[in-house]
Scaffold this active site. Structure first.
Site, short mmCIF file in Angstrom:
data_model
loop_
_atom_site.label_atom_id
_atom_site.label_comp_id
_atom_site.label_asym_id
_atom_site.label_seq_id
_atom_site.Cartn_x
_atom_site.Cartn_y
_atom_site.Cartn_z
N THR A 146 30.86 -4.85 -30.70
CA THR A 146 30.33 -4.68 -32.06
C THR A 146 31.43 -4.33 -33.07
O THR A 146 32.41 -3.66 -32.73
CB THR A 146 29.25 -3.59 -32.07
OG1 THR A 146 28.87 -3.32 -33.42
CG2 THR A 146 29.72 -2.28 -31.45
N SER A 188 27.12 5.95 -33.84
CA SER A 188 25.87 6.28 -33.13
C SER A 188 26.20 6.32 -31.64
O SER A 188 27.27 5.84 -31.22
CB SER A 188 24.80 5.20 -33.38
OG SER A 188 25.15 4.00 -32.70
N TYR A 190 24.82 4.52 -29.42
CA TYR A 190 24.96 3.10 -29.03
C TYR A 190 26.38 2.60 -29.31
O TYR A 190 27.03 2.01 -28.43
CB TYR A 190 23.94 2.23 -29.78
CG TYR A 190 24.41 0.81 -29.91
CD1 TYR A 190 24.47 -0.03 -28.80
CD2 TYR A 190 24.87 0.30 -31.14
CE1 TYR A 190 24.95 -1.33 -28.91
CE2 TYR A 190 25.35 -0.98 -31.25
CZ TYR A 190 25.39 -1.80 -30.14
OH TYR A 190 25.88 -3.07 -30.23
N HIS A 191 26.86 2.80 -30.56
CA HIS A 191 28.20 2.30 -30.89
C HIS A 191 29.27 2.98 -30.01
O HIS A 191 30.28 2.39 -29.67
CB HIS A 191 28.50 2.53 -32.38
CG HIS A 191 27.75 1.60 -33.30
ND1 HIS A 191 26.63 1.99 -34.00
CD2 HIS A 191 27.95 0.30 -33.62
CE1 HIS A 191 26.18 0.97 -34.72
NE2 HIS A 191 26.96 -0.07 -34.51
N LYS A 194 29.82 1.18 -26.82
CA LYS A 194 30.65 -0.03 -26.99
C LYS A 194 32.13 0.34 -27.07
O LYS A 194 32.99 -0.41 -26.63
CB LYS A 194 30.22 -0.79 -28.25
CG LYS A 194 28.83 -1.37 -28.18
CD LYS A 194 28.80 -2.59 -27.26
CE LYS A 194 27.41 -3.19 -27.21
NZ LYS A 194 27.31 -4.39 -26.38
P1 NAD Z 1 18.46 -7.56 -27.14
O1 NAD Z 1 18.02 -6.18 -26.89
O2 NAD Z 1 17.54 -8.53 -27.82
O3 NAD Z 1 18.92 -8.25 -25.75
C1 NAD Z 1 19.55 -7.54 -24.72
C2 NAD Z 1 18.97 -8.06 -23.40
O4 NAD Z 1 19.62 -7.37 -22.33
C3 NAD Z 1 17.48 -7.77 -23.28
O5 NAD Z 1 16.79 -8.95 -22.93
C4 NAD Z 1 17.39 -6.71 -22.18
O6 NAD Z 1 16.20 -6.82 -21.43
C5 NAD Z 1 18.66 -6.97 -21.37
N1 NAD Z 1 19.17 -5.80 -20.65
C6 NAD Z 1 19.45 -4.57 -21.17
N2 NAD Z 1 19.88 -3.74 -20.20
C7 NAD Z 1 19.89 -4.46 -19.05
C8 NAD Z 1 20.20 -4.16 -17.70
N3 NAD Z 1 20.58 -2.92 -17.32
N4 NAD Z 1 20.11 -5.14 -16.75
C9 NAD Z 1 19.71 -6.40 -17.11
N5 NAD Z 1 19.38 -6.74 -18.37
C10 NAD Z 1 19.46 -5.78 -19.34
O7 NAD Z 1 19.85 -7.47 -27.92
P2 NAD Z 1 20.65 -8.58 -28.75
O8 NAD Z 1 20.38 -8.38 -30.18
O9 NAD Z 1 20.41 -9.92 -28.14
O10 NAD Z 1 22.13 -8.13 -28.46
C11 NAD Z 1 22.84 -8.64 -27.34
C12 NAD Z 1 24.22 -8.01 -27.28
O11 NAD Z 1 24.93 -8.30 -28.48
C13 NAD Z 1 24.16 -6.48 -27.15
O12 NAD Z 1 25.10 -6.05 -26.22
C14 NAD Z 1 24.51 -5.99 -28.53
O13 NAD Z 1 25.19 -4.79 -28.47
C15 NAD Z 1 25.39 -7.12 -29.08
N6 NAD Z 1 25.29 -7.22 -30.54
C16 NAD Z 1 24.09 -7.51 -31.16
C17 NAD Z 1 24.02 -7.59 -32.55
C18 NAD Z 1 22.74 -7.84 -33.28
O14 NAD Z 1 22.74 -7.77 -34.53
N7 NAD Z 1 21.66 -8.17 -32.61
C19 NAD Z 1 25.20 -7.41 -33.29
C20 NAD Z 1 26.39 -7.12 -32.64
C21 NAD Z 1 26.43 -7.03 -31.26
N1 USQ Z 2 19.65 -0.06 -43.43
C1 USQ Z 2 18.96 0.08 -44.63
N2 USQ Z 2 17.61 -0.09 -44.61
C2 USQ Z 2 16.92 -0.43 -43.47
C3 USQ Z 2 17.64 -0.58 -42.26
C4 USQ Z 2 19.00 -0.39 -42.27
O1 USQ Z 2 19.53 0.38 -45.67
O2 USQ Z 2 15.68 -0.57 -43.55
C5 USQ Z 2 21.11 0.15 -43.43
C6 USQ Z 2 21.61 1.14 -42.39
O3 USQ Z 2 21.53 2.47 -42.85
C7 USQ Z 2 23.04 0.64 -42.16
C8 USQ Z 2 22.94 -0.87 -42.38
O4 USQ Z 2 21.72 -1.09 -43.09
O5 USQ Z 2 23.88 1.16 -43.14
C9 USQ Z 2 22.96 -1.69 -41.12
O6 USQ Z 2 21.92 -1.26 -40.25
P1 USQ Z 2 21.35 -2.25 -39.12
O7 USQ Z 2 20.20 -1.58 -38.45
O8 USQ Z 2 21.13 -3.61 -39.71
O9 USQ Z 2 22.61 -2.43 -38.14
P2 USQ Z 2 23.26 -1.48 -37.06
O10 USQ Z 2 22.48 -0.26 -36.82
O11 USQ Z 2 24.69 -1.28 -37.46
O12 USQ Z 2 23.21 -2.31 -35.72
C10 USQ Z 2 23.14 -3.73 -35.65
C11 USQ Z 2 22.72 -4.12 -34.24
C12 USQ Z 2 23.79 -3.66 -33.25
C13 USQ Z 2 25.13 -4.22 -33.65
C14 USQ Z 2 25.49 -3.83 -35.08
C15 USQ Z 2 26.72 -4.56 -35.58
O13 USQ Z 2 21.45 -3.54 -33.92
O14 USQ Z 2 23.46 -4.13 -31.94
O15 USQ Z 2 26.15 -3.75 -32.79
O16 USQ Z 2 24.41 -4.28 -35.96
S1 USQ Z 2 27.64 -3.59 -36.68
O17 USQ Z 2 26.76 -3.04 -37.70
O18 USQ Z 2 28.64 -4.45 -37.26
O19 USQ Z 2 28.21 -2.51 -35.92
#
Ligand code: NAD
Ligand code: USQ
Length: 407
Positions: A146, A188, A190-191, A194
């Protein structure tokens, strides 16, 4: 044609990637424990789009394309022997790792969610690496990291792709050159996982000479890709709830339901974005271009645009005729930040980004408005807070002191 294993292939990014790589002719195996669907059930939430079960999805893909995608329901964080057996029998050339708990608000919900996020994400990633080392295999690992590992306190310095070249002054004034991992600054739990993944990759790349590509991805928006559009049964998920909904998808859904767009704080937070179609293209490019075996993880920034949250809200409000509400920020994050990011590698590899300006109308009409009858209104609010003091109804210590003094 490669043997490609996709961990997390039932998720928002993983499902369209599995279809795209299968369409390109690769032999695809999805590994997923379906935990994301179970978390939805626990939260009382649901994708706005009507996603089908894994069996129905795979049957639909077979109907549409004639191709078979294999599926194994395995928890990679817990079922080490099952995961090892699968890797040993399928001998993947490439493993794409999406399988982690990915919502920052969910990871801040409470003790259980913090523990689950750390246990699941760190164990899963380390199990993958340790199993491959144990089996003596040599697949290219592509991990979804991320942009958030860099943090968001930026003042405009362009964020490089993973590494920072620094000069360090020794005691005697001699200057030393170092190429270090960009210092992490997670916002967070989560972050933070990563950021920890990065060290696991660094170790195994150095110790076992693994080929690893870590993609530092921005916020993914949009829903459909070229492949998921082919049949309604292939539709991708669209999360909008307070934990898993990302900001732009939430604004689109809020506009469609006539809810004011919930901008956190001043909306001065600048973030990096990428359309889901470009996510799948970037992963295909990463799969096709493994790094050299030089003991170093290849880190690429996977994003195409940066936007300030309040500007996004205005854009959506103008397109969809919605109101904007500035609400208390449930997160602990910089109120305003600048963000400049290098994404040179993907552009050099030929990525042609889908811009927000092009894709927004499609999403507004084709997804948010079309499926708004399925919205669960009680899941729209963001209830996860970064500290207890931010919880609604909690009296802040300062306020108590003031009351005591007044009495
Ligand atoms: P998602 O939650 O939709 O998909 C993740 C999938 O992984 C799910 O289907 C879940 O069931 C599976 N999973 C989780 N833990 C597992 C485990 N222990 N064993 C097997 N399967 C497991 O998430 P996404 O939005 O598709 O994100 C995918 C990846 O990309 C994540 O690692 C996330 O951090 C990264 N990412 C997502 C975004 C975003 O905006 N969605 C942005 C940046 C990075
Ligand atoms: N935000 C608002 N209003 C809302 C929801 C969110 O203002 O209703 C703001 C948040 O406070 C934050 C920004 O929008 O400042 C982004 O929030 P987000 O929920 O869209 O994104 P984030 O929590 O950062 O996480 C998402 C994905 C995560 C991925 C990350 C990429 O869920 O898996 O890693 O984006 S990044 O942001 O570049 O780290």
């Amino acid at each position: 044609m490669k043997n490609v294993m996709i961990i997390g292939g039932d998720g928002f990014c993983g499902w369209p990637t599995a279809l795209h790589l299968s369409a390109q002719g690769h032999n695809v195996t999805i590994v997923d424990n379906l935990s994301r669907r179970r978390i939805d059930e626990d939260l009382g939430a649901e994708s706005l789009t009507p996603i089908k079960s894994m069996d129905e999805r795979l049957a639909a893909w077979k109907d549409v394309s004639g191709k078979t995608i294999h599926f194994s329901n395995i928890d990679i964080a817990k079922n080490v022997s099952g995961f090892a057996q699968l890797i040993a029998s399928s001998q993947p050339d490439t493993i794409v790792h999406f399988g982690e708990q990915r919502a920052a608000p969910y990871s801040m919900r409470g003790l259980e969610e913090k523990m689950y996020t750390v246990d699941n994400n760190i164990s899963g990633t380390h199990n993958l690496l340790a199993i491959i080392a144990d089996l003596g295999l040599d697949p290219h690992i592509v991990h979804l990291g991320t942009m958030g590992v860099y943090g968001y306190d930026g003042d405009g310095l362009e964020i490089p792709e993973g590494y920072l070249s620094v000069k360090v002054e020794g005691d005697d004034g001699q200057m030393f050159d170092r190429d270090i991992l960009y210092p992490t600054n997670p916002g967070s739990v989560y972050h933070m996982t990563k950021s920890m993944d990065q060290l696991l990759f660094q170790f195994y790349a150095k110790n076992n000479n693994f080929q690893i590509t870590d993609l530092h991805q921005g916020i993914v928006w949009g829903t459909q890709t070229d492949e998921t559009r082919l049949d309604e049964r292939l539709i991708n998920r669209f999360d909008y709830d307070g934990d898993y909904g990302t900001v732009l998808n939430r604004f689109l859904m809020q506009a469609a339901m006539g809810h004011p767009l919930t901008v956190h704080g001043t909306g001065g937070q600048t973030r990096a974005f990428i359309h889901i179609n470009d996510t799948v293209r970037c992963i295909a490019l990463a799969v096709a271009n493994p790094p050299a075996k030089d003991g170093k993880v290849k880190i690429l920034n996977q994003m195409t645009e940066t936007h300030r949250v309040r500007d996004l809200a205005k854009l959506v409000a103008d397109v969809a005729k919605a109101e904007v509400a500035f609400v208390d920020n449930p997160r602990k994050e910089a109120a305003e930040n600048d963000l400049k990011v290098s994404n040179k590698t993907f552009l050099d590899l030929g990525l042609k980004p889908t811009t927000l300006a092009e894709g927004l109308m499609d999403e507004t009409v084709g997804i948010a408005s079309k499926y708004i009858h399925r919205v669960r209104e009680n899941t729209v609010a963001c209830v996860s807070t970064w500290t207890d003091e931010q919880k609604p109804g909690v009296v802040k210590p300062d306020a108590v002191k003031t009351q005591d003094r007044a009495a």
